[in-house]
Design a protein around this motif. Sequence first.
Motif, PDB file in Angstrom:
ATOM      1  N   THR A 192      33.532  60.870 -10.001  1.00  0.00           N
ATOM      2  CA  THR A 192      32.831  60.786  -8.485  1.00  0.00           C
ATOM      3  C   THR A 192      34.203  60.336  -7.388  1.00  0.00           C
ATOM      4  OG1 THR A 192      31.042  59.478  -9.484  1.00  0.00           O
ATOM      5  CG2 THR A 192      31.285  59.422  -7.106  1.00  0.00           C
TER       6      THR A 192
ATOM      7  N   ASN B 172      32.571  63.637  -2.265  1.00  0.00           N
ATOM      8  CA  ASN B 172      32.361  62.915  -1.117  1.00  0.00           C
ATOM      9  C   ASN B 172      30.902  62.278  -1.303  1.00  0.00           C
ATOM     10  OD1 ASN B 172      30.956  65.271  -1.176  1.00  0.00           O
ATOM     11  ND2 ASN B 172      30.983  65.498   1.184  1.00  0.00           N
TER      12      ASN B 172
ATOM     13  N   SER C  51      27.835  59.916  -1.844  1.00  0.00           N
ATOM     14  CA  SER C  51      27.215  58.836  -0.913  1.00  0.00           C
ATOM     15  C   SER C  51      25.793  58.224  -1.722  1.00  0.00           C
ATOM     16  CB  SER C  51      27.012  59.159   0.408  1.00  0.00           C
ATOM     17  OG  SER C  51      26.222  58.167   0.995  1.00  0.00           O
TER      18      SER C  51
ATOM     19  N   GLY D 256      27.277  64.762  -3.640  1.00  0.00           N
ATOM     20  CA  GLY D 256      28.267  65.307  -2.717  1.00  0.00           C
ATOM     21  C   GLY D 256      28.912  66.547  -3.310  1.00  0.00           C
TER      22      GLY D 256
ATOM     23  N   ASN E 281      39.753  61.473  -1.030  1.00  0.00           N
ATOM     24  CA  ASN E 281      39.387  60.134  -1.073  1.00  0.00           C
ATOM     25  C   ASN E 281      40.606  59.250  -1.651  1.00  0.00           C
ATOM     26  OD1 ASN E 281      36.645  60.407  -0.685  1.00  0.00           O
ATOM     27  ND2 ASN E 281      36.277  61.042  -2.955  1.00  0.00           N
TER      28      ASN E 281
ATOM     29  N   THR F  77      42.710  59.064   1.600  1.00  0.00           N
ATOM     30  CA  THR F  77      41.901  58.169   2.487  1.00  0.00           C
ATOM     31  C   THR F  77      42.313  56.806   2.216  1.00  0.00           C
ATOM     32  OG1 THR F  77      40.417  59.683   3.190  1.00  0.00           O
ATOM     33  CG2 THR F  77      39.861  57.278   3.727  1.00  0.00           C
TER      34      THR F  77
ATOM     35  N   ILE G 192      32.951  49.270   1.112  1.00  0.00           N
ATOM     36  CA  ILE G 192      33.116  50.666   1.271  1.00  0.00           C
ATOM     37  C   ILE G 192      31.711  51.393   0.444  1.00  0.00           C
ATOM     38  CG2 ILE G 192      34.230  52.753   0.693  1.00  0.00           C
ATOM     39  CD1 ILE G 192      36.791  51.193   1.012  1.00  0.00           C
ATOM     40  N   GLY G 193      31.544  50.873  -0.862  1.00  0.00           N
ATOM     41  CA  GLY G 193      30.398  51.438  -1.691  1.00  0.00           C
ATOM     42  C   GLY G 193      29.048  51.112  -1.361  1.00  0.00           C
TER      43      GLY G 193
ATOM     44  N   SER H 105      28.787  50.607   3.271  1.00  0.00           N
ATOM     45  CA  SER H 105      29.117  51.875   4.047  1.00  0.00           C
ATOM     46  C   SER H 105      28.795  52.897   3.320  1.00  0.00           C
ATOM     47  CB  SER H 105      30.789  52.162   4.273  1.00  0.00           C
ATOM     48  OG  SER H 105      30.944  51.077   5.135  1.00  0.00           O
TER      49      SER H 105
ATOM     50  N   ASN I 210      29.684  54.729   1.033  1.00  0.00           N
ATOM     51  CA  ASN I 210      30.603  55.875   0.450  1.00  0.00           C
ATOM     52  C   ASN I 210      31.185  55.585  -0.823  1.00  0.00           C
ATOM     53  OD1 ASN I 210      32.557  57.865   0.463  1.00  0.00           O
ATOM     54  ND2 ASN I 210      33.525  57.357   2.424  1.00  0.00           N
TER      55      ASN I 210
ATOM     56  N   LEU J 267      34.686  57.262  -2.013  1.00  0.00           N
ATOM     57  CA  LEU J 267      36.048  56.494  -1.551  1.00  0.00           C
ATOM     58  C   LEU J 267      36.056  55.303  -2.270  1.00  0.00           C
ATOM     59  CD1 LEU J 267      38.408  56.054   0.207  1.00  0.00           C
ATOM     60  CD2 LEU J 267      36.882  55.247   1.927  1.00  0.00           C
TER      61      LEU J 267
END
Length: 277
Positions: free
Chosen positions: A18, A22, A24, A30, A37, A40, A236-237, A240, A242, A245
């Motif tokens: 994963t 991208n 989500s 994704g 990732n 970033t 983040i996970g 958000s 994501n 990431l």
Amino acid sequence: MIVLLIMTIAPAIYIFYTSFRNASILGGAGRFVGFTNYETALTDPATQQSFLATLLFVAGVVILEMILGLALAIPLAQQTWSNKLASALMLLPFAVTPAVAAMVFKQLLNPNYGWFSYYMNQLGFPPNLDLLGNPAGAWAVLIVLDMWQWTPFVALILMAGLQSQPLEPREAAMVDGANKWQIFRNITLPGMVPFIAIALVLRTIQAFKTFDSFKIVTNGGPGNSTEIINLGIHRIGLQSFNIGLACASAVLLLVVLLLLVPAMQRVIGRRADPEEQ
């Protein structure tokens, strides 16, 4: 083997897979994005700050716990009934669930009705003292909480090492006129290196996994001053959404551990090998 595959290997493969997508929670698996990732995660200022905060936290608490654990282990190594009772009492913080310990600490530090604020006020400090309201105080609380819970673990490992050492070398050194410091530095401490290595590696790994206390006591605040990498991955996970990431950040943390722990073992191993000294 089936349990191992289900509980560890399969999630690890999923995280690694994963991290290149991208993905989500809201948008499915994704598409493949390569190392985007990772790029970033490595360039994001918030992630960089959380990685740095994690490294500083781990270094600080592990060093302090090793020093305090050794200071506790030396007097408790003697086999007396009082030392056995003290060793049993030392297990109490280690036996408390980290989440429960964090909740208790947070209530004790409540500026309105917590014991800490009340007794500090009795000593002349301002009323409603809020340690968690500033970064320095919040970090101090988190470090003390971690030391309270995990120092007994280090002390018990080092105490076992002290108890396993033979008495003859120390007795011979005393006959030759060596003082207590010379005996400790030249005989006791070198024999403790394997046990110090065990405690150091285990505590380092565990400290990198710290999450409960930070989430419950400060939740990364005030602001994001106490956001370590595990809290950042959670934000983040699961806030958000994501997942890609977050998985990339988790893989980077794993890489740091894979590089750090063997390096620590090599350094301590050379100290334990007489041919390397």
